[in-house]
Design a protein around this motif. Sequence first.
Motif, PDB file in Angstrom:
ATOM      1  N   GLU A 186      36.471  38.063  10.080  1.00  0.00           N
ATOM      2  CA  GLU A 186      36.340  39.269  10.898  1.00  0.00           C
ATOM      3  C   GLU A 186      37.724  39.583  11.469  1.00  0.00           C
ATOM      4  N   ARG A 187      38.197  40.784  11.194  1.00  0.00           N
ATOM      5  CA  ARG A 187      39.537  41.201  11.624  1.00  0.00           C
ATOM      6  C   ARG A 187      40.609  40.289  11.031  1.00  0.00           C
TER       7      ARG A 187
ATOM      8  N   ASN B 250      30.920  35.798  16.417  1.00  0.00           N
ATOM      9  CA  ASN B 250      29.634  36.401  16.039  1.00  0.00           C
ATOM     10  C   ASN B 250      28.949  35.418  15.091  1.00  0.00           C
TER      11      ASN B 250
ATOM     12  N   LYS C 144      29.769  33.758  22.578  1.00  0.00           N
ATOM     13  CA  LYS C 144      29.720  35.197  22.840  1.00  0.00           C
ATOM     14  C   LYS C 144      28.246  35.524  23.016  1.00  0.00           C
TER      15      LYS C 144
ATOM     16  N   GLU D  49      27.702  43.025  22.107  1.00  0.00           N
ATOM     17  CA  GLU D  49      27.718  43.643  20.778  1.00  0.00           C
ATOM     18  C   GLU D  49      26.603  43.098  19.886  1.00  0.00           C
TER      19      GLU D  49
ATOM     20  N   ARG E  78      32.531  33.588  26.889  1.00  0.00           N
ATOM     21  CA  ARG E  78      33.377  34.787  26.888  1.00  0.00           C
ATOM     22  C   ARG E  78      32.866  35.867  27.853  1.00  0.00           C
TER      23      ARG E  78
ATOM     24  N   LYS F   4      39.464  38.330  28.056  1.00  0.00           N
ATOM     25  CA  LYS F   4      40.480  39.023  27.259  1.00  0.00           C
ATOM     26  C   LYS F   4      41.602  39.523  28.175  1.00  0.00           C
TER      27      LYS F   4
ATOM     28  N   ASP G 130      39.790  46.198  24.878  1.00  0.00           N
ATOM     29  CA  ASP G 130      39.717  45.406  23.655  1.00  0.00           C
ATOM     30  C   ASP G 130      41.043  45.381  22.905  1.00  0.00           C
TER      31      ASP G 130
ATOM     32  N   GLU H 174      44.489  43.400  15.073  1.00  0.00           N
ATOM     33  CA  GLU H 174      43.409  44.369  14.831  1.00  0.00           C
ATOM     34  C   GLU H 174      43.816  45.804  15.171  1.00  0.00           C
TER      35      GLU H 174
HETATM   36  C1  GCU Z   1      36.334  43.502  18.975  1.00  0.00           C
HETATM   37  C2  GCU Z   1      36.322  43.367  17.489  1.00  0.00           C
HETATM   38  C3  GCU Z   1      35.079  42.690  17.010  1.00  0.00           C
HETATM   39  C4  GCU Z   1      34.896  41.373  17.761  1.00  0.00           C
HETATM   40  C5  GCU Z   1      34.916  41.628  19.240  1.00  0.00           C
HETATM   41  C6  GCU Z   1      34.897  40.369  20.068  1.00  0.00           C
HETATM   42  O1  GCU Z   1      35.388  44.430  19.387  1.00  0.00           O
HETATM   43  O2  GCU Z   1      36.436  44.627  16.896  1.00  0.00           O
HETATM   44  O3  GCU Z   1      35.202  42.475  15.635  1.00  0.00           O
HETATM   45  O4  GCU Z   1      33.706  40.773  17.392  1.00  0.00           O
HETATM   46  O5  GCU Z   1      36.094  42.288  19.590  1.00  0.00           O
HETATM   47  O6  GCU Z   1      35.931  40.036  20.627  1.00  0.00           O
HETATM   48  O7  GCU Z   1      33.879  39.716  20.196  1.00  0.00           O
END
Ligand code: GCU
Length: 666
Positions: free
Chosen positions: A148-149, A190, A270, A274, A307, A348, A353, A381
Motif C-alpha cells: 500500500e503506497r 490495514n 489501526k 477508514e 494509531r 502522524k 495526512d 505518497e
Molecule cells: C493514508 C493512505 C492510506 C493509509 C492511511 C493510514 O490515508 O492513503 O493508504 O491506509 O493513510 O495511514 O492508515
Amino acid sequence: MGFEQAWLTYTKKTDYSDAGEIRIIYADVKDELVRNSVSELQRALKAFYGKEPILQPDSENKNNGSGKIESIRLVLSEGRKAEGYLLTGKNGEIIIEASDSKGILYGVFDLIRRMQREEPLENLEVLKEPGMPLRMLNHWDNMDGSIERGYSGESFFFKNNEVLVDDRTVTYARLMASIGINGVVINNVNVKDSATYLITDRYSDKLKAMSEIFGGYGIKLFLSLNYAAPVELGELDGADPLSEEVRRWWKDRMKIVFDAIPNLGGFLIKADSEGRPGPFTYGRTHADGANMLAEAVRPYGGLIIWRCFVYNCRQDWRDRKTDRARSGYDNFIGLDGQFHDNVILQIKNGPMDFQVREPVHPLFGALMKTNQMLEVQAAQEYTGQQRHVCYLIPMFKEVLSFRTYMQKEMDTVGDIVSGKAFHQKNCGMAAVANTGNDENWTGHDLAAANLYGFGRLAFEPELSAEEIAGEWIRITYGRDEQTERTLLFILMNSWPAYEKYTSPLGIGWMVNPGFHYGPNVDGYEYDRWGTYHRADHLGIGVDRSHEGTGYALLYHEPNASAYDDKEKCPEELLLFFHHIPYTWQLKTGKTVIQHIYDTHFEGVEIVDEMVSRFEKLHGKLPEKVYERVTARLAHQKEHSREWRDQINSYFYRKSGIPDEKGRKIY
Ligand code: GCU
C-alpha cells in the motif's frame, strides 16, 4: 529480483592501501549481536583494506605503534546507557565500548561510516546515545506481495500469501541496524485476509525465523493487528474489549504467539479508521481497546502501538463545520492518562495526512500523561511517489523542533518523543517505509536518503538535514567534491521545490483521488474525505480560526493566537487556517495570487537546475544509478510543468487576475 547493498556498498579506500594487519579483538561471548558486529567489521575491513583482518577473541592487545590502525577492540563494560557506545581511537587502537551488545553493533557501524568517508581515526573520542528509545519502520506490505503506497516494486516480506525469509531479509536487517532502527512492523496497518492469520500457527515458523535474523541485529519484529481477529478467525461472535470472553481470547492467543515468536516486540493497530474495525462498534473507547490488548501482551514485555489516525471519512463537502483536522485531537484528548504504560499512541506529524506542508499535530503538547510516538511517511505518497525527488528530512526536523508550549521548557515534539519531556521510555519515532523489492530498495536512488536519513535522525536528532544528506552521499557514492555538491544541492532544494509547484500555502491535496499522484485541483473538493480547499472566484482556504472550525485554538499560546489571526499566521500555512482573498497582501508585498504564480514558475526552474547539474555527474556515479536517476528527473521535469500549468491556469480562470509578469498561463 536481485538487490544492491545501498549505503553498505564497500569499496577499496586508497588511503588505507599501505596499512598493515588489523586485529579485531572481542570477548568471545555467545552473543549473536557481538558475532554479527565482528562479521560486519570483517566484511568492511576486507573491502577497505583489501585484506582479511585477524580475529582475536579474548586476547591481550599489544600494538607496536606504527601510527596506523592495528587493532579494533570491542568491549562490553558497565556504566553506559542502553544502546549507547563510546568510540575512541588512540595509538593505533580503536576501542568500541558499550554496556550492551546493541551498543557494540551501533558503534561498529559508526566506525564503518567513518572509514567509508575516510575520516581520520586517530585521537577520536565519540560518545553516542540514541536520541529516542524506539526507532521504527512501518511497512505497509500486503501478504499478496503488493505494498500500500509502495513505489519501489513489490514486498520483500510477503509473496502469494507466504512469508519470505531469505538473503534479502539479512541484508535488510543489516541496513536497518546500520542506521539504528530497532523495531520493524512488516505488514500493512490495514490488516485483512491472510494478514489476520499472522497471529496463528500458519505463519509462526517463518515469522520466528525472521524475528531471529532481526534479533541478531538488534531489531524487534512487530506486526499490525486486526482488531476484529477473534471474529474474523471465526472463534468469537464479537470483539467487545470489556467482555471477559474476548479478553480471555486475546490472552490465550498472545501466549501462543509469543511462545512461538519470542523476539516479537508487540503490535501496531489501526482501529475505527477508514473502515477498519475497532472498539467503537461496541460503544467502547480506544483506551478500552488498547488496554485490553496491552494486558494480553504484558507478560511478554510486549507493546501496543495504537494509531491516532481516526477520523470520519464519510463527510459531506457541503458541511463546513466538521473538520477532519480536528478529529485526531477530538477522539483522543479525553483519554489522556487512561492508557496502560505499555501502550503508545502513534500520531502522524500533521492532523491531515502527510501533505507536503501541514501544521504539527495538535495532540503533541496536548497529551501530557500518555506515551507518544511520532509517525512520519518516508514513502512519498503525497510528495512525488519516488518519481520526484523530495528529501524529507528537513520536514521531519521542523516537526521535531516545533515548540508546543505545553510547559516552560522541554516542550518540543522532539522532547516529547525522546522521553525527555515526561520521563517516558516507551516513545520514539516511526516512518512509513519507502522500500520494496526493486534492486535499489527505494525505486528512486535519491529516495534512499529518506530511508537512511530517517534512521540517522531518530538516533541522532541533533544532526542537521544537511549533515545527514552529506553523510549519505559520501558513504554511498564515495569522496568526490562535485558529486557531493551536486547531490546536496538537489536534495536540499527538493522539498522546497516540490512545495512550490504543487498545492500552495499549506492547503494540501489537489491530487488525483485514490492513487494521489499528479495535479487535480478539484480532485478531492466534492468528495467525502474532508479534504477541501474551498476556492471560489474571490479567494481560497479553509477557515479554521475561531470563526470557522475552531481548530486553530487547539494549540497552546502563543501558537493558538498566531494561527487564529490571518496577520500573524505563518504564511506557509495561511490557507490551511484561513479563507483568504486572492488580492491579500503577503509579507513579501506580493498578493496571494501573484505568490501562487511566482512559486509555481520558481519550482519548475529549480527542477530544471537540478536536471542540468545532475547531467554533469555522468561518469562519476555508477552508470546504472546515473541512468535510473536521469530517467526519473526527466519525468519530474515534465510533470512539474504539468503541476505548474494546471494550478496556475485553475487560479487564473477562477480569479480572472492576470500574472503581473505576463508569463504563459493557459
Ligand atoms: C493514508 C493512505 C492510506 C493509509 C492511511 C493510514 O490515508 O492513503 O493508504 O491506509 O493513510 O495511514 O492508515
